[in-house]
Motif scaffolding. Structure first.
Motif, PDB file in Angstrom:
ATOM      1  N   ARG A 151      28.212  35.257  28.365  1.00  0.00           N
ATOM      2  CA  ARG A 151      28.424  34.572  27.090  1.00  0.00           C
ATOM      3  C   ARG A 151      27.101  34.150  26.448  1.00  0.00           C
ATOM      4  O   ARG A 151      26.099  33.894  27.128  1.00  0.00           O
ATOM      5  N   PRO A 152      27.089  34.047  25.109  1.00  0.00           N
ATOM      6  CA  PRO A 152      25.865  33.627  24.414  1.00  0.00           C
ATOM      7  C   PRO A 152      25.290  32.321  24.925  1.00  0.00           C
ATOM      8  O   PRO A 152      24.058  32.190  25.068  1.00  0.00           O
ATOM      9  N   GLU A 153      26.143  31.340  25.207  1.00  0.00           N
ATOM     10  CA  GLU A 153      25.641  30.043  25.653  1.00  0.00           C
ATOM     11  C   GLU A 153      24.968  30.138  27.026  1.00  0.00           C
ATOM     12  O   GLU A 153      24.080  29.342  27.352  1.00  0.00           O
ATOM     13  N   PHE A 154      25.387  31.114  27.821  1.00  0.00           N
ATOM     14  CA  PHE A 154      24.785  31.297  29.142  1.00  0.00           C
ATOM     15  C   PHE A 154      23.370  31.867  29.033  1.00  0.00           C
ATOM     16  O   PHE A 154      22.460  31.447  29.754  1.00  0.00           O
ATOM     17  N   VAL A 155      23.145  32.807  28.138  1.00  0.00           N
ATOM     18  CA  VAL A 155      21.842  33.473  28.043  1.00  0.00           C
ATOM     19  C   VAL A 155      20.898  32.800  27.058  1.00  0.00           C
ATOM     20  O   VAL A 155      19.719  33.152  26.988  1.00  0.00           O
ATOM     21  N   LYS A 156      21.391  31.818  26.321  1.00  0.00           N
ATOM     22  CA  LYS A 156      20.566  31.210  25.262  1.00  0.00           C
ATOM     23  C   LYS A 156      19.234  30.651  25.771  1.00  0.00           C
ATOM     24  O   LYS A 156      18.193  30.869  25.121  1.00  0.00           O
ATOM     25  N   PRO A 157      19.191  29.932  26.903  1.00  0.00           N
ATOM     26  CA  PRO A 157      17.896  29.396  27.342  1.00  0.00           C
ATOM     27  C   PRO A 157      16.826  30.472  27.566  1.00  0.00           C
ATOM     28  O   PRO A 157      15.674  30.286  27.179  1.00  0.00           O
ATOM     29  N   ILE A 158      17.200  31.604  28.149  1.00  0.00           N
ATOM     30  CA  ILE A 158      16.189  32.631  28.416  1.00  0.00           C
ATOM     31  C   ILE A 158      15.828  33.389  27.143  1.00  0.00           C
ATOM     32  O   ILE A 158      14.670  33.746  26.933  1.00  0.00           O
TER      33      ILE A 158
END
Length: 300
Positions: free
Chosen positions: A48-55
């Motif tokens: 999901r977008p929220e999962f990959v957002k930090p990287i």
């Protein structure tokens, strides 16, 4: 060949992606493409977008995708740019990131593969030329044709344009959706064509490419399936490396060594499609190493 380094954590929280990137110690510079699978319409397992957002924020990257090579009759809704953009909106990508479909406008960029075993050229979206470096962020899972999907599949099928996907799937017999699926194909040669295509993208970015594999939502089906089987194994962890062969081999080894009750079901998908052959073929081409050192960052 010296063993490749693969960094690993069992912590599957989204901040682990940045922790691994910092542990690797390789900075992606310039205009950074983040190649990931944004999910077919109806799929429930994609990252999901929220999962990959930090990287993605860490590397100041642009999420990039390419159109697919299967139409409505095969459950596809991303084979043309207009429908693909709708799926990107529906899945929350465009509201969180800059997103670009690399083959939205032609003509494709042709990458030569002089040492390719099955195919001697690869077709990718021409807008790949905008980027100085790439983060290949893969959801490691099963796959109906390749047995499994990881870094090598993301490099090959994932980065290929529609024509490129047809070319790989047909082992160089067709670059058209009209007839590529009708060609008679030797399965191992298809896997070798994927390795050839992966080599061409790896070479294009040279030493400006990093690979992350997330062993989560471990379904036997790919994120390209609009109706995918639910995950059959518990999440295992996340890995990072500069070697796409090593990281995929490490993921396979991690599954094999698991005592999860769903392991055998997952491995049946991998083995019935001879999935490891993609890794073997890529190693034979010399752009990666099946021998690796696994470094657990939680033990440092």
């Amino acid at each position: 060949m010296e063993k490749s380094k693969v960094y690993f954590t069992r912590n599957t929280g989204r901040d682990s992606l940045v922790r691994l990137y910092k542990a690797l110690g390789k900075e992606l510079k310039g205009n950074v493409a983040v190649k990931l699978h944004t999910g077919e319409a109806g799929n429930q397992n994609f990252l999901r977008p929220e999962f990959v957002k930090p990287i993605v924020d860490e590397v100041n990257g642009t999420v990039v995708e390419c159109n697919t090579a299967y139409g409505h009759d095969m459950g596809g809704h991303r084979f043309n740019t207009l429908e693909h953009e709708k799926v990107l909106r529906d899945h929350g990508w465009t509201e969180n990131f800059d997103v670009e479909i690399l083959d939205a406008g032609g003509p494709d960029k042709v990458l030569e593969i002089p040492n390719g075993k099955i195919i001697k050229k690869n077709f990718v979206g021409k807008d790949i030329e905008k980027y100085n470096s790439m983060l290949v962020l893969s959801h490691f899972k099963g796959h109906p044709m390749g047995g499994f999907g990881g870094a090598l599949k993301q490099l090959s099928i994932g980065c290929a344009s529609t024509a490129g996907k047809c070319w790989i799937h047909s082992t160089g017999q067709s670059d058209s959706m009209k007839d590529c699926w009708e060609k008679e194909v030797n399965h191992d040669e298809f896997l070798e064509a994927m390795a050839d295509a992966a080599e061409s993208v790896n070479t294009f970015f040279k030493d400006s490419i990093v690979y992350i594999n997330c062993l989560v939502n471990l379904s036997v089906d790919c994120d390209c399936c609009h109706v995918a089987e639910d995950p059959c194994m518990k999440d295992i962890g996340i890995m990072i490396s500069t070697d796409p062969v090593a990281i995929d081999q490490a993921c396979l080894d991690m599954v094999y060594s698991s005592d999860d009750p769903g392991r055998d079901h997952f491995l049946e998908r991998v083995e019935s499609r001879h999935g490891v052959h993609t890794v073997e073929a890529a190693a034979a081409l010399g752009f990666g190493n099946r021998e690796y050192e696994l470094i657990d960052i939680d033990e440092k």
